[in-house]
Design a protein around this motif. Structure first.
Motif, short mmCIF file in Angstrom:
data_model
loop_
_atom_site.label_atom_id
_atom_site.label_comp_id
_atom_site.label_asym_id
_atom_site.label_seq_id
_atom_site.Cartn_x
_atom_site.Cartn_y
_atom_site.Cartn_z
N LEU A 1 -47.68 25.15 21.19
CA LEU A 1 -48.49 25.49 22.37
C LEU A 1 -47.91 24.83 23.63
N ARG B 1 -44.91 26.62 24.71
CA ARG B 1 -45.23 27.87 25.41
C ARG B 1 -45.70 27.57 26.83
N ALA B 2 -46.48 26.51 26.98
CA ALA B 2 -46.96 26.14 28.32
C ALA B 2 -45.78 25.78 29.22
N ASP C 1 -43.93 28.79 30.27
CA ASP C 1 -44.67 29.59 31.26
C ASP C 1 -44.40 29.05 32.67
N ASN D 1 -47.01 40.02 37.29
CA ASN D 1 -47.62 39.05 38.21
C ASN D 1 -47.00 37.65 38.18
N ARG D 2 -45.69 37.59 38.32
CA ARG D 2 -45.06 36.29 38.52
C ARG D 2 -45.13 35.99 40.00
N VAL D 3 -45.72 34.86 40.35
CA VAL D 3 -45.82 34.55 41.78
C VAL D 3 -44.79 33.51 42.16
N GLU E 1 -43.70 23.50 36.38
CA GLU E 1 -44.51 22.71 37.30
C GLU E 1 -45.95 22.59 36.80
N ALA E 2 -46.51 23.75 36.39
CA ALA E 2 -47.89 23.71 35.90
C ALA E 2 -47.99 22.82 34.67
N ALA E 3 -46.99 22.88 33.80
CA ALA E 3 -47.03 22.07 32.58
C ALA E 3 -46.93 20.59 32.92
N THR E 4 -46.08 20.25 33.87
CA THR E 4 -45.97 18.85 34.29
C THR E 4 -47.31 18.35 34.81
N ILE E 5 -47.95 19.18 35.63
CA ILE E 5 -49.25 18.81 36.19
C ILE E 5 -50.29 18.61 35.08
N ALA E 6 -50.19 19.45 34.03
CA ALA E 6 -51.17 19.34 32.94
C ALA E 6 -50.83 18.22 31.97
#
Lengths: 247, 288
Positions: B164, B167-168, B171, B286-288, B174-179
């Motif tokens: 998991l 996968r994060a 994805d 929807n990749r931003v 940056e989001a994974a580092t933050i989480a």
């Protein structure tokens, strides 16, 4: 006793572009909601990054000053270590994992907890945001902005933080949704005792829901005080509340 | 005749699928289009030669040696080349993987000499008749092990908590580092897995053919397999591998051995023209 979070004279910059933060100090007590206000480019996001250890990812660095968590100096800790010490973040732009399901997004947040506590924690978040429970199998990228913001907040809460950082909570969201999320945050503080440091564009929203606020201007703290003090502050009314009331 | 050709096509295709899966794991985790994947296959074959012929290890230990050796090399490549270059333009990183493959080829030829070596293992190498087909036990074992590895990876990626977090991280770094995800560790793990899957492919390809740096060409069939199947898709990589294997065998049997590559890359061209995201890939959503 030491405060939960004490930012002590932090200065930070990105490369050679001058100081983005200039000796900023602020304090967050356990169980309180504190707002950071200020115009674009005032240094709000930089401050959040400095606290969460993410400055380096964006090519920045803390030049001087310290961040203390319960009295422990965490200024140069890695982001994952800061999360494990109990500081989680819902970032600007929400940054949910678009290709993962709602459930998996929350599970990533909960992954820093001991295995036995994860399920109970996720249940608590579904209880707080029933909308997320309804959508638990859906890919996060397909949800609306408001739902993604709930998920970003939920993912941060899943780590059972003592302090939650929220960057630009209300940006681009309808007022009713903003109100709903702030009311949930009130519940979070009441039930989990989590403290919240939130970057907010709207001074009126901030002063309505937060205990204290700090106003940044050009990387410095220009004003600070309790919500009550700031509401009656003349400068605050002229510069921020007046403009906000006119929209 | 056709059944026979399809059997060997699917068996070889399973190995290509395995190598292609390793390629996709690396691509998904670190966005690196790894031109060295073919040399990773060669490395696996030479790890096998080292363990079995040079060190004379018993077979189970040799397998362990190959897997650990490959995983360490994968982590080494990530630490030495990929991580320091993260954030650089894609083209720089691609050039580095091409350079890496050339250097690895030279290194192997310096260490082991340019001549090919045969690889013998205790794996069954006979054959038997089944429904009128001559079934090679080595092909069958290779296919079975490839599928087992692919299945094991799929279960790991989908159902474990480390999967998991991988996968994060894939994805969004940056989001994974933050989480709170240790993104670096996840990327290192992806390179270890990608290298190891290629090395297992190399173990079988080395045995079905001769162990030499020429195996790189076969290993690089993972690239068309991945493009045909869909760049970011794990099932796509496996399907692409199978298709490449079948086309290769059909073309070499019914047209000529040299035509196999032409047919494979002709399909690649058609796919790029009419369905650039591949058979099982998704259009960038929807990749931003």
């Amino acid at each position: 006793m030491a405060s939960l979070l004490e930012v002590d004279g932090i200065s930070a910059s990105y490369g050679r572009m001058g100081l983005a933060l200039d000796r900023v100090s602020l304090t967050v007590e356990a169980g309180s909601i504190v707002a950071i206000l200020g115009a674009n480019g005032a240094g709000k996001t930089t401050l959040i990054r400095a606290i969460s250890g993410l400055l380096r990812l964006h090519g920045g660095a803390v030049a001087s000053g310290r961040t203390l968590l319960d009295g422990q100096d965490v200024t140069r800790f890695s982001p994952d270590r800061i999360v494990r010490l109990g500081v989680a973040q819902a970032p600007e732009g929400r940054m949910v994992f678009k290709t993962l399901s709602v459930e998996d997004n929350l599970a990533v947040g909960a992954a820093s907890l001991p295995r036995a506590r994860r399920g109970e924690r996720m249940d608590a978040i579904y209880h707080l945001f029933p909308r997320l429970a309804e959508r638990r199998g859906q890919a996060a990228g397909l949800m609306s902005g408001g739902e993604q913001q709930m998920l970003a907040v939920g993912r941060a809460l899943a780590a059972a933080p003592r302090l939650m950082l929220i960057d630009e909570l209300s940006l681009g969201l309808a007022p009713l949704i903003v109100k709903a999320i702030y009311e949930r945050l009130g519940e979070v503080v009441a039930t989990f005792g989590t403290a919240i440091l939130v970057v907010e564009q709207s001074a009126r929203i901030a002063l309505r829901y937060c205990d204290r606020a700090y106003v940044l201007e050009g990387g410095r703290v220009a004003l600070s005080g309790t919500a009550g003090e700031l509401s009656s502050d003349e400068r605050m009314r002229d510069l921020y509340l007046g403009a906000a009331a006119g929209h | 005749m056709l059944g026979q050709v399809l059997f060997s096509g699917l068996a070889l295709g399973s190995i290509y699928g395995l190598v292609a899966l390793g390629f996709v794991v690396i691509l998904k985790a670190t966005d690196v289009f790894n031109f060295a994947q073919g040399m990773f296959v060669v490395c696996g074959a030479y790890l096998a030669v080292t363990a079995l012929s040079l060190l004379g290890l018993p077979f189970p230990l040799a397998i362990l040696f190959i897997i650990l050796g490959a995983a360490l090399m994968g982590m080494g490549v990530h630490a030495a080349l990929i991580r320091p270059l993260s954030g650089r333009p894609i083209l720089s990183i691609i050039m580095v993987t091409i350079a890496l493959s050339i250097v690895m080829r030279a290194g192997i030829e310096i260490l082991y000499g340019p001549a090919g070596r045969t690889l013998s293992t205790p794996l069954p190498s006979g054959g038997f008749l089944f429904a009128g087909l001559r079934i090679s036990q080595l092909h069958l074992t290779a296919a079975a092990v490839s599928w087992l590895c692919m299945l094991a990876f799929g279960l790991f990626f989908r159902f474990t908590s480390v999967g998991l977090l991988m996968r994060a991280a894939a994805d969004s770094h940056e989001a994974a580092t933050i989480a709170g995800v240790k993104v670096d560790a996840m990327n290192r793990l992806a390179w270890a897995i990608g290298f190891t899957l290629a090395a297992i492919g190399g173990l079988f390809l080395g045995q079905l053919q001769i162990v030499s740096t020429e195996l790189e060409t076969i290993g690089l069939l993972a690239l068309p397999a991945v493009v045909i199947g869909g760049m970011q898709s794990i099932p796509g990589a496996i399907l692409g591998g199978l298709l490449v294997g079948v086309i290769e065998q059909l073309a070499s049997t019914y047209i000529s051995p040299k035509s196999a590559d032409v047919m494979i890359y002709a399909l690649l061209l058609v796919i790029l023209l009419v369905r650039p995201w591949g058979l099982l890939g998704q259009k960038a959503i929807n990749r931003v």
